[in-house]
Design a protein around this motif. Structure first.
Motif, PDB file in Angstrom:
ATOM      1  N   PHE A   1      -8.842   1.957   6.649  1.00  0.00           N
ATOM      2  CA  PHE A   1      -7.678   1.917   5.805  1.00  0.00           C
ATOM      3  C   PHE A   1      -6.586   0.660   6.365  1.00  0.00           C
ATOM      4  CE2 PHE A   1      -2.771   3.020   5.756  1.00  0.00           C
ATOM      5  CZ  PHE A   1      -3.052   3.037   4.174  1.00  0.00           C
ATOM      6  N   ARG A   2      -7.110   0.260   7.692  1.00  0.00           N
ATOM      7  CA  ARG A   2      -6.309  -0.975   8.318  1.00  0.00           C
ATOM      8  C   ARG A   2      -6.490  -2.210   7.311  1.00  0.00           C
ATOM      9  NH1 ARG A   2      -4.635  -2.880  13.499  1.00  0.00           N
ATOM     10  NH2 ARG A   2      -5.223  -0.891  14.310  1.00  0.00           N
ATOM     11  N   ALA A   3      -7.635  -2.467   6.852  1.00  0.00           N
ATOM     12  CA  ALA A   3      -8.046  -3.727   6.004  1.00  0.00           C
ATOM     13  C   ALA A   3      -7.440  -3.535   4.521  1.00  0.00           C
ATOM     14  CB  ALA A   3      -9.485  -4.038   5.880  1.00  0.00           C
ATOM     15  N   LEU A   4      -6.946  -2.236   4.210  1.00  0.00           N
ATOM     16  CA  LEU A   4      -6.410  -2.101   2.846  1.00  0.00           C
ATOM     17  C   LEU A   4      -4.951  -1.976   2.677  1.00  0.00           C
ATOM     18  CD1 LEU A   4      -8.538   1.110   1.812  1.00  0.00           C
ATOM     19  CD2 LEU A   4      -9.069  -1.378   1.380  1.00  0.00           C
ATOM     20  N   VAL A   5      -4.194  -2.090   4.093  1.00  0.00           N
ATOM     21  CA  VAL A   5      -2.869  -1.968   3.809  1.00  0.00           C
ATOM     22  C   VAL A   5      -2.395  -3.309   3.219  1.00  0.00           C
ATOM     23  CG1 VAL A   5      -0.768  -1.980   5.290  1.00  0.00           C
ATOM     24  CG2 VAL A   5      -2.499  -0.324   5.972  1.00  0.00           C
ATOM     25  N   PRO A   6      -2.857  -4.676   3.500  1.00  0.00           N
ATOM     26  CA  PRO A   6      -2.068  -5.862   2.982  1.00  0.00           C
ATOM     27  C   PRO A   6      -2.497  -6.064   1.408  1.00  0.00           C
ATOM     28  CG  PRO A   6      -3.521  -6.174   4.855  1.00  0.00           C
ATOM     29  CD  PRO A   6      -3.593  -4.789   4.602  1.00  0.00           C
ATOM     30  N   ARG A   7      -3.176  -5.001   1.105  1.00  0.00           N
ATOM     31  CA  ARG A   7      -3.591  -5.140  -0.354  1.00  0.00           C
ATOM     32  C   ARG A   7      -2.661  -4.220  -1.409  1.00  0.00           C
ATOM     33  NH1 ARG A   7      -9.648  -3.766  -1.531  1.00  0.00           N
ATOM     34  NH2 ARG A   7      -8.993  -4.186  -3.649  1.00  0.00           N
ATOM     35  N   TYR A   8      -1.964  -3.275  -0.802  1.00  0.00           N
ATOM     36  CA  TYR A   8      -0.965  -2.253  -1.721  1.00  0.00           C
ATOM     37  C   TYR A   8       0.155  -3.103  -2.054  1.00  0.00           C
ATOM     38  CZ  TYR A   8      -3.720   1.900  -0.761  1.00  0.00           C
ATOM     39  OH  TYR A   8      -4.553   2.983  -0.719  1.00  0.00           O
ATOM     40  N   ASP A   9       0.827  -2.958  -3.056  1.00  0.00           N
ATOM     41  CA  ASP A   9       1.848  -3.882  -3.412  1.00  0.00           C
ATOM     42  C   ASP A   9       3.128  -3.359  -2.599  1.00  0.00           C
ATOM     43  OD1 ASP A   9       0.857  -5.499  -5.590  1.00  0.00           O
ATOM     44  OD2 ASP A   9       0.810  -3.484  -6.559  1.00  0.00           O
ATOM     45  N   HIS A  10       3.090  -1.875  -2.434  1.00  0.00           N
ATOM     46  CA  HIS A  10       4.240  -1.383  -1.585  1.00  0.00           C
ATOM     47  C   HIS A  10       3.853  -0.503  -0.706  1.00  0.00           C
ATOM     48  CE1 HIS A  10       6.685  -3.161  -4.724  1.00  0.00           C
ATOM     49  NE2 HIS A  10       6.036  -2.551  -5.434  1.00  0.00           N
ATOM     50  N   VAL A  11       4.452  -0.246   0.488  1.00  0.00           N
ATOM     51  CA  VAL A  11       4.196   1.002   1.263  1.00  0.00           C
ATOM     52  C   VAL A  11       5.479   1.742   1.196  1.00  0.00           C
ATOM     53  CG1 VAL A  11       3.633   1.907   3.640  1.00  0.00           C
ATOM     54  CG2 VAL A  11       2.395  -0.048   2.871  1.00  0.00           C
ATOM     55  N   PHE A  12       5.555   2.921   0.972  1.00  0.00           N
ATOM     56  CA  PHE A  12       6.620   3.852   1.126  1.00  0.00           C
ATOM     57  C   PHE A  12       6.434   4.788   2.093  1.00  0.00           C
ATOM     58  CE2 PHE A  12       7.857   3.293  -3.687  1.00  0.00           C
ATOM     59  CZ  PHE A  12       8.374   2.057  -3.462  1.00  0.00           C
ATOM     60  N   THR A  13       7.657   5.137   3.010  1.00  0.00           N
ATOM     61  CA  THR A  13       7.383   6.187   4.048  1.00  0.00           C
ATOM     62  C   THR A  13       8.633   6.865   4.004  1.00  0.00           C
ATOM     63  OG1 THR A  13       8.493   5.282   5.936  1.00  0.00           O
ATOM     64  CG2 THR A  13       6.329   4.460   5.574  1.00  0.00           C
ATOM     65  N   TYR A  14       8.118   8.467   4.318  1.00  0.00           N
ATOM     66  CA  TYR A  14       9.379   9.317   4.090  1.00  0.00           C
ATOM     67  C   TYR A  14      10.267   9.383   5.439  1.00  0.00           C
ATOM     68  CZ  TYR A  14       7.803  13.890   6.346  1.00  0.00           C
ATOM     69  OH  TYR A  14       7.531  15.016   7.161  1.00  0.00           O
TER      70      TYR A  14
ATOM     71  N   GLY B   1       0.137  -6.050   8.162  1.00  0.00           N
ATOM     72  CA  GLY B   1       0.267  -6.981   6.919  1.00  0.00           C
ATOM     73  C   GLY B   1       0.833  -6.497   5.607  1.00  0.00           C
ATOM     74  N   ALA B   2       1.475  -5.293   5.759  1.00  0.00           N
ATOM     75  CA  ALA B   2       1.971  -4.853   4.666  1.00  0.00           C
ATOM     76  C   ALA B   2       2.885  -5.679   3.972  1.00  0.00           C
ATOM     77  CB  ALA B   2       2.861  -3.480   4.933  1.00  0.00           C
ATOM     78  N   ARG B   3       2.858  -5.815   2.529  1.00  0.00           N
ATOM     79  CA  ARG B   3       3.875  -6.771   1.875  1.00  0.00           C
ATOM     80  C   ARG B   3       5.169  -6.333   1.975  1.00  0.00           C
ATOM     81  NH1 ARG B   3       0.309  -7.622  -3.622  1.00  0.00           N
ATOM     82  NH2 ARG B   3      -1.737  -7.911  -3.122  1.00  0.00           N
ATOM     83  N   GLN B   4       5.498  -4.910   1.557  1.00  0.00           N
ATOM     84  CA  GLN B   4       6.757  -4.338   1.621  1.00  0.00           C
ATOM     85  C   GLN B   4       6.596  -3.113   2.279  1.00  0.00           C
ATOM     86  OE1 GLN B   4      10.468  -4.318  -1.269  1.00  0.00           O
ATOM     87  NE2 GLN B   4       8.845  -3.456  -2.066  1.00  0.00           N
ATOM     88  N   CYS B   5       7.580  -2.527   3.177  1.00  0.00           N
ATOM     89  CA  CYS B   5       7.477  -1.319   3.661  1.00  0.00           C
ATOM     90  C   CYS B   5       8.790  -0.531   3.485  1.00  0.00           C
ATOM     91  CB  CYS B   5       6.985  -1.119   5.028  1.00  0.00           C
ATOM     92  SG  CYS B   5       7.209   0.579   5.630  1.00  0.00           S
ATOM     93  N   VAL B   6       9.143   0.311   2.824  1.00  0.00           N
ATOM     94  CA  VAL B   6      10.571   0.957   2.423  1.00  0.00           C
ATOM     95  C   VAL B   6      10.474   2.445   2.983  1.00  0.00           C
ATOM     96  CG1 VAL B   6      12.428   1.183   0.849  1.00  0.00           C
ATOM     97  CG2 VAL B   6      10.961  -0.772   0.744  1.00  0.00           C
ATOM     98  N   PRO B   7      11.354   2.694   3.961  1.00  0.00           N
ATOM     99  CA  PRO B   7      11.435   4.255   4.234  1.00  0.00           C
ATOM    100  C   PRO B   7      12.520   4.867   2.884  1.00  0.00           C
ATOM    101  CG  PRO B   7      12.236   3.032   5.813  1.00  0.00           C
ATOM    102  CD  PRO B   7      12.091   2.042   4.814  1.00  0.00           C
ATOM    103  N   ILE B   8      11.741   6.099   2.254  1.00  0.00           N
ATOM    104  CA  ILE B   8      12.250   6.820   1.366  1.00  0.00           C
ATOM    105  C   ILE B   8      12.301   8.000   2.099  1.00  0.00           C
ATOM    106  CG2 ILE B   8      12.149   7.482  -1.106  1.00  0.00           C
ATOM    107  CD1 ILE B   8      12.271   4.545  -0.709  1.00  0.00           C
ATOM    108  N   TYR B   9      13.555   8.502   2.506  1.00  0.00           N
ATOM    109  CA  TYR B   9      13.563   9.602   3.515  1.00  0.00           C
ATOM    110  C   TYR B   9      13.533  10.714   2.582  1.00  0.00           C
ATOM    111  CZ  TYR B   9      15.087   6.350   7.062  1.00  0.00           C
ATOM    112  OH  TYR B   9      15.121   5.343   8.023  1.00  0.00           O
ATOM    113  N   ASN B  10      13.316  11.944   3.323  1.00  0.00           N
ATOM    114  CA  ASN B  10      13.527  13.184   2.810  1.00  0.00           C
ATOM    115  C   ASN B  10      14.953  13.448   2.232  1.00  0.00           C
ATOM    116  OD1 ASN B  10      11.176  14.711   3.164  1.00  0.00           O
ATOM    117  ND2 ASN B  10      11.396  14.533   5.410  1.00  0.00           N
ATOM    118  N   ALA B  11      15.226  14.373   1.356  1.00  0.00           N
ATOM    119  CA  ALA B  11      16.564  14.523   0.919  1.00  0.00           C
ATOM    120  C   ALA B  11      16.778  15.975   0.469  1.00  0.00           C
ATOM    121  CB  ALA B  11      16.793  13.466  -0.107  1.00  0.00           C
TER     122      ALA B  11
END
Length: 371
Positions: free
Chosen positions: A137-150, A164-174
């Motif tokens: 999975f390490r080599a795949l991270v840069p290929r995703y358009d976005h990484v969202f995390t909760y 190498g993530a292009r964009q990482c955005v926390p989308i928190y629980n709610a």
């Protein structure tokens, strides 16, 4: 919104919360996405007994497709169908075909399609990658358009960017106010402190400290333990086992106990900025919440006014001793006002849309999003 997105979402389960802590998060987000005009198809495996322990029927705000875990033909059929989506999401922790899905969703990229890795347990994922440098999975991270995390805040964002993530955005629980809200008291859930959580290896030591030791310190108080896996665990005499508590019972539990306890798993406690779904469920019901201390708690609830914070089982016990019914009601109502004002899934979906580059109801290209 002039045109909603077609979203293909591969996750653990939307229709069952059985051994599936992400269910509340998925439901809140996807219901809110639907309300904004987006169309979600949720692909989930028939695994871990979840289909046999459903706590909801297929909803009218999402299409649910269940695929078999026997062989790959069924999941490949789902991937082919997902090829026509505007956004393809692979969530972490599906539990079946995770490695296959992590790689194969990236093959669905086409002009106008964005592919997202949505990490519902970023601390665990990042620690796994840190301990296993050869993880595919390490080599795949840069290929995703976005990484969202909760959850995870800046520590998680920095870690994903380092991968190498292009964009990482926390989308928190709610909070989803339509499902978690004040409810009448039920006698079987009355007590001084309730904790709801499955028995997991990376949380058990903290449950021992923050809940079971606290119960021993206040032998005259009634403690309630809900969740699966605790059947064989010896408990203090003032702790009542509830077993699996279905999601439709959570409001009654939160409203019946004087206070509700949140305990983070080890990895989430280390990274901070990771409030569990239980935090918002309890606040949405107007419950008085006691949480183990975590970095960033003040971004969500104000300590002392909207939530009580403890750094040990002794501090939990002290809160239980001192807490009056009136004070519990005051804290619970303050928490309810706070989450309704700024921490609903409608608020979170606005962040998702911004991250995907929606402008006037249409998505920009991935290049525009990243630039």
């Amino acid at each position: 919104m002039s045109r909603g997105l077609r979203i293909a979402f591969f996750g653990s389960s939307l229709v069952s919360a059985y051994w599936n802590g992400a269910a509340t998060y998925y439901r809140g987000l996807i219901r809110a996405l639907h309300a904004r005009g987006h169309r979600v198809t949720f692909y989930e495996p028939d695994a871990f007994g979840r289909q046999q322990h459903r706590d909801m029927a297929d909803p009218d705000w999402a299409r649910v497709v269940v695929y078999t875990e026997q062989g790959t033909a069924d999941v490949e059929r789902c991937l082919e169908e997902a090829r026509h989506a505007d956004v393809v999401v692979k969530a972490s922790g599906v539990g079946v075909f995770d490695a296959l899905l992590e790689a194969r969703v990236l093959d669905l990229t086409r002009p106008g399609t964005q592919v997202v890795f949505w990490d519902v347990d970023a601390p665990a994922t990042l620690e796994r990658l840190a301990h296993h440098p050869d993880d595919p999975f390490r080599a795949l991270v840069p290929r995703y358009d976005h990484v969202f995390t909760y959850g995870g805040g800046e520590p998680v964002v920095s870690a994903y960017r380092a991968l190498g993530a292009r964009q990482c955005v926390p989308i928190y629980n709610a909070l989803d106010p339509s499902t978690h809200h004040p409810a009448p008291v039920e006698a079987r859930f009355t007590g001084d402190l309730a904790f709801l959580g499955n028995r997991l290896p990376d949380r058990e030591a903290r449950v021992e400290d923050f809940f079971l030791k606290a119960a021993e310190h206040v032998p005259g108080a009634r403690f309630l333990l809900g969740g699966s896996g605790w059947e064989a665990r010896p408990l203090p005499s003032n702790v009542t086992r509830l077993g699996h508590v279905y999601t439709h019972e959570h409001n009654a539990l939160n409203c019946s106990a004087r206070a509700v306890l949140n305990i983070h798993r080890d990895s989430m406690a280390r990274f901070g900025f990771s409030p569990a779904t239980r935090v918002f469920e309890a606040a949405g019901a107007g419950a008085c919440l006691i949480t183990d201390a975590f970095l960033g708690v003040e971004l969500f609830l104000e300590p002392g006014r909207e939530v009580l914070v403890a750094r040990s089982g002794e501090e939990v016990a002290e809160h239980v001793r001192r807490l009056t019914d009136a004070e519990a009601r005051r804290i619970g109502q303050a928490a309810l006002r706070r989450v309704l004002a700024g921490h609903t899934y409608t608020h979170r979906v606005s962040q998702v849309e911004a991250a995907l580059g929606l402008r006037n109801g249409s998505a920009t290209t991935t290049r525009e999003c990243v630039a």
